[in-house]
Scaffold this motif. Structure first.
Motif, mmCIF file in Angstrom:
data_model
loop_
_atom_site.group_PDB
_atom_site.id
_atom_site.type_symbol
_atom_site.label_atom_id
_atom_site.label_comp_id
_atom_site.label_asym_id
_atom_site.label_seq_id
_atom_site.Cartn_x
_atom_site.Cartn_y
_atom_site.Cartn_z
ATOM 1 N N GLY A 1 0.745 -1.241 0.000
ATOM 2 C CA GLY A 1 0.000 0.000 0.000
ATOM 3 C C GLY A 1 0.778 1.296 0.000
ATOM 4 N N HIS A 2 2.078 1.293 -0.274
ATOM 5 C CA HIS A 2 2.808 2.562 -0.286
ATOM 6 C C HIS A 2 2.397 3.397 -1.500
ATOM 7 C CE1 HIS A 2 6.145 5.444 -0.071
ATOM 8 N NE2 HIS A 2 6.302 5.035 1.171
ATOM 9 N N ASP A 3 2.400 4.723 -1.334
ATOM 10 C CA ASP A 3 1.938 5.574 -2.432
ATOM 11 C C ASP A 3 2.979 5.789 -3.526
ATOM 12 O OD1 ASP A 3 3.673 7.143 -1.026
ATOM 13 O OD2 ASP A 3 2.250 8.761 -0.586
ATOM 14 N N GLN A 4 4.209 5.299 -3.307
ATOM 15 C CA GLN A 4 5.247 5.400 -4.332
ATOM 16 C C GLN A 4 5.504 4.015 -4.929
ATOM 17 O OE1 GLN A 4 6.872 8.076 -5.543
ATOM 18 N NE2 GLN A 4 5.700 9.481 -4.242
ATOM 19 N N PRO A 5 5.224 3.824 -6.224
ATOM 20 C CA PRO A 5 5.438 2.512 -6.836
ATOM 21 C C PRO A 5 6.867 1.992 -6.685
ATOM 22 C CG PRO A 5 4.184 3.928 -8.311
ATOM 23 C CD PRO A 5 4.632 4.788 -7.167
ATOM 24 N N ALA A 6 7.863 2.890 -6.736
ATOM 25 C CA ALA A 6 9.252 2.465 -6.613
ATOM 26 C C ALA A 6 9.520 1.891 -5.221
ATOM 27 C CB ALA A 6 10.192 3.637 -6.891
ATOM 28 N N VAL A 7 8.911 2.485 -4.207
ATOM 29 C CA VAL A 7 9.076 1.987 -2.838
ATOM 30 C C VAL A 7 8.328 0.667 -2.670
ATOM 31 C CG1 VAL A 7 8.663 2.465 -0.398
ATOM 32 C CG2 VAL A 7 9.412 4.304 -1.924
ATOM 33 N N GLN A 8 7.141 0.586 -3.263
ATOM 34 C CA GLN A 8 6.403 -0.680 -3.235
ATOM 35 C C GLN A 8 7.234 -1.812 -3.834
ATOM 36 O OE1 GLN A 8 2.476 0.567 -5.087
ATOM 37 N NE2 GLN A 8 1.745 -0.939 -3.604
ATOM 38 N N ALA A 9 7.843 -1.540 -4.975
ATOM 39 C CA ALA A 9 8.645 -2.555 -5.665
ATOM 40 C C ALA A 9 9.851 -2.953 -4.814
ATOM 41 C CB ALA A 9 9.097 -2.029 -7.026
ATOM 42 N N ALA A 10 10.479 -1.964 -4.175
ATOM 43 C CA ALA A 10 11.634 -2.263 -3.324
ATOM 44 C C ALA A 10 11.225 -3.150 -2.157
ATOM 45 C CB ALA A 10 12.261 -0.971 -2.823
ATOM 46 N N ALA A 11 10.085 -2.827 -1.547
ATOM 47 C CA ALA A 11 9.606 -3.619 -0.415
ATOM 48 C C ALA A 11 9.289 -5.050 -0.842
ATOM 49 C CB ALA A 11 8.369 -2.954 0.191
ATOM 50 N N GLN A 12 8.674 -5.199 -2.023
ATOM 51 C CA GLN A 12 8.360 -6.545 -2.495
ATOM 52 C C GLN A 12 9.636 -7.336 -2.780
ATOM 53 O OE1 GLN A 12 5.103 -7.925 -2.741
ATOM 54 N NE2 GLN A 12 6.479 -9.710 -2.791
ATOM 55 N N GLN A 13 10.612 -6.673 -3.361
ATOM 56 C CA GLN A 13 11.886 -7.341 -3.634
ATOM 57 C C GLN A 13 12.568 -7.763 -2.330
ATOM 58 O OE1 GLN A 13 14.537 -5.131 -6.195
ATOM 59 N NE2 GLN A 13 16.299 -6.416 -5.683
ATOM 60 N N ALA A 14 12.565 -6.864 -1.352
ATOM 61 C CA ALA A 14 13.171 -7.197 -0.056
ATOM 62 C C ALA A 14 12.417 -8.332 0.614
ATOM 63 C CB ALA A 14 13.176 -5.960 0.844
ATOM 64 N N LEU A 15 11.104 -8.322 0.475
ATOM 65 C CA LEU A 15 10.281 -9.381 1.060
ATOM 66 C C LEU A 15 10.558 -10.720 0.399
ATOM 67 C CD1 LEU A 15 8.088 -9.580 3.262
ATOM 68 C CD2 LEU A 15 6.378 -9.269 1.457
ATOM 69 N N ASP A 16 10.660 -10.725 -0.929
ATOM 70 C CA ASP A 16 10.965 -11.964 -1.654
ATOM 71 C C ASP A 16 12.318 -12.522 -1.228
ATOM 72 O OD1 ASP A 16 8.577 -11.694 -2.979
ATOM 73 O OD2 ASP A 16 9.461 -10.849 -4.806
ATOM 74 N N THR A 17 13.299 -11.635 -1.087
ATOM 75 C CA THR A 17 14.637 -12.062 -0.654
ATOM 76 C C THR A 17 14.591 -12.638 0.754
ATOM 77 O OG1 THR A 17 15.646 -10.342 -2.030
ATOM 78 C CG2 THR A 17 17.009 -11.297 -0.282
ATOM 79 N N LEU A 18 13.790 -12.005 1.610
ATOM 80 C CA LEU A 18 13.650 -12.474 2.990
ATOM 81 C C LEU A 18 13.015 -13.860 3.030
ATOM 82 C CD1 LEU A 18 14.127 -11.561 5.905
ATOM 83 C CD2 LEU A 18 11.854 -10.534 5.893
ATOM 84 N N TYR A 19 11.977 -14.056 2.219
ATOM 85 C CA TYR A 19 11.332 -15.370 2.164
ATOM 86 C C TYR A 19 12.302 -16.430 1.650
ATOM 87 C CZ TYR A 19 6.710 -13.226 2.900
ATOM 88 O OH TYR A 19 5.625 -12.571 3.422
#
Length: 305
Positions: A269-287
């Motif tokens: 839900g972040h309002d910046q797509p670039a931040v959303q993408a970074a969070a998803q990438q970090a989450l995928d790496t964490l998983y």
């Protein structure tokens, strides 16, 4: 007691103190960067810069440089890599003179042992340009370079001295009035994952200097300090997108339940797509890291014995 005898005793004491100071073996000195190779105004080539730098190392009496006959790769030796990010002339608001500035970066690396050790120190040499002609500008630039080289020589000595000190001594050093001693002691404590470093690193996250905050963030990531997650989350408020992305990746590298929950929320839900993408990438790496760390996920052929 006669004055001459007093002076002799003082000299002996100073010599004894100096002899107890650690000396650091250098495997070799490397130079990098276009500014070193091609700098017409400076008028010094790589061999000249290397010569000036090695002279300062020798004069400090803290570094042991190899002779041509004794070059080798001893595990306790350090490789020094020198780079000049910029040479420039600047005008200051309160001066009618231009100033020559030279940025100096020195990387320190010891490649032997169980794991490589890497540190970096920086300097900024400055000298006033007394006239507008080429000789005066060259003289100022060379003086600025020498001052920058002296700064990184001194800083390297302090950093490597910290590496050789026990944690108890470093905990005293982080209270030193000398900012450099505090900084280098803190680096080593963080590298050793000493929890005593955490409070000071958390304070540094709030520093107005973004580079100081970045260094503290890097140290906390190195320590995998999960207690830093709330402070890192607060750090993103009113920051530009690029810095927020850095913080997001740092939170992902530290990991843990709180980090995972935060990254999931930002990715959704972040309002910046670039931040959303970074969070998803970090989450995928964490998983992915979590799966690799789980014996059941590795399968019987990768089970630990």
């Amino acid at each position: 007691m006669k004055p001459a005898l007093i002076l002799s005793l003082v000299a002996l004491l100073l010599g004894a103190c100096r002899s107890r100071e650690p000396r650091f073996p250098v495997e070799h000195v490397e130079l990098e960067g276009a500014t070193v190779v091609d700098n017409g105004l400076l008028g010094w080539g790589p061999s000249d810069i290397r010569s000036q730098f090695t002279r300062l190392l020798q004069d400090s009496r803290r570094f042991v440089l190899p002779t041509e006959e004794a070059r080798g790769g001893a595990s306790e030796s350090w490789v020094l890599t020198l780079e000049l990010p910029f040479t420039r002339e600047v005008l200051k608001d309160d001066s009618t003179y231009a100033f020559a500035e030279v940025g100096v970066t020195l990387r320190l690396e010891r490649r032997g042992g169980e794991a490589p050790q890497r540190y970096q120190v920086v300097g900024l040499g400055e000298a006033r340009v007394e006239a507008k002609d080429a000789p005066a500008r060259r003289k100022a630039l060379r003086e600025a370079l020498l001052r920058g080289l002296q700064q990184v020589t001194d800083a390297a000595s302090l950093q490597l001295a910290a590496v050789g000190r026990p944690d108890a001594a470093l905990l005293v050093d982080i209270q030193s009035p000398d900012e450099r001693v505090r900084e280098f002691a803190l680096r080593v404590l963080a590298e050793r994952r000493n929890p005593a470093a955490t409070p000071m690193l958390l304070r540094q996250l709030q520093d107005e200097d973004v580079q100081v905050a970045r260094q503290a963030m890097g140290a906390l990531v190195e320590m995998k300090e999960r207690a830093a997650i709330p402070a890192l989350i607060d750090l993103v408020k009113d920051r530009e997108t690029g810095f927020v992305q850095e913080v997001v990746f740092a939170i992902g590298e530290i990991g843990g339940t709180e980090a995972e929950a935060y990254l999931f929320t930002v990715a959704q839900g972040h309002d910046q797509p670039a931040v959303q993408a970074a969070a998803q990438q970090a989450l995928d790496t964490l998983y992915a890291a979590h799966k690799l760390a789980t014996p059941e996920a590795r399968g019987p052929d990768r089970a630990e014995h």
